[in-house]
Design an enzyme around this catalytic site. Structure first.
Site, short mmCIF file in Angstrom:
data_model
loop_
_atom_site.label_atom_id
_atom_site.label_comp_id
_atom_site.label_asym_id
_atom_site.label_seq_id
_atom_site.Cartn_x
_atom_site.Cartn_y
_atom_site.Cartn_z
N ARG A 22 42.22 42.69 47.69
CA ARG A 22 43.31 43.73 47.23
C ARG A 22 44.07 44.34 48.17
O ARG A 22 45.17 44.95 48.13
CB ARG A 22 42.57 44.76 46.18
N ASN A 40 40.68 44.19 40.70
CA ASN A 40 39.50 43.08 40.31
C ASN A 40 39.20 42.97 38.84
O ASN A 40 39.35 44.05 38.21
CB ASN A 40 38.31 43.32 40.86
#
Length: 93
Positions: A22, A40
Site C-alpha cells: 500500500r 487491504n
C-alpha cells in the site's frame, strides 16, 4: 489539448499484504501524479482506485504487476469508469 482522464478500479492478488504494497503504491501514484486510494481487503487482496491522465494511470497499473520489492503479485484485475474527482492519494484502513 490535455490528455483524457480516466478512473481505474484495481484488485491485486498474491502476497500483497504485509510487504509495504500500500505504501509503495501511494508513493508510485504520487510520482505519476495519480490520485485515489489503496486498501487491504479481508480476503488478502489489495483494492485501489486510480484517477488521472490515461498514460499515468496505465503506468501505475503496469507497476502494480510487480509492486513493492517483497510483493509477489499473481493477478491484477482492472475495470474502468468515469473519473469522480478524487483529491490526493490516500491509504485507507
Amino acid at each position: 489539448m490535455s490528455e483524457t482522464r480516466t478512473r481505474a478500479h484495481v484488485f491485486v492478488s498474491g502476497t500483497v499484504q504485509g510487504v509495504f504494497y500500500r505504501a509503495s503504491t501511494r508513493d508510485a501514484a504520487r510520482e505519476r501524479g495519480v490520485r485515489g486510494w489503496v486498501r487491504n481487503l479481508d480476503d488478502g487482496r489489495v483494492e485501489a482506485v486510480f484517477e488521472g491522465p490515461e498514460s499515468a494511470v496505465d503506468s501505475l497499473i503496469e507497476w502494480c504487476h510487480t509492486g513493492s520489492p517483497d510483493a509477489s503479485v499473481s493477478d491484477v484485475s482492472v475495470s474502468y469508469t468515469e473519473p469522480e474527482g478524487i483529491d490526493g492519494f490516500h491509504i485507507r484502513r
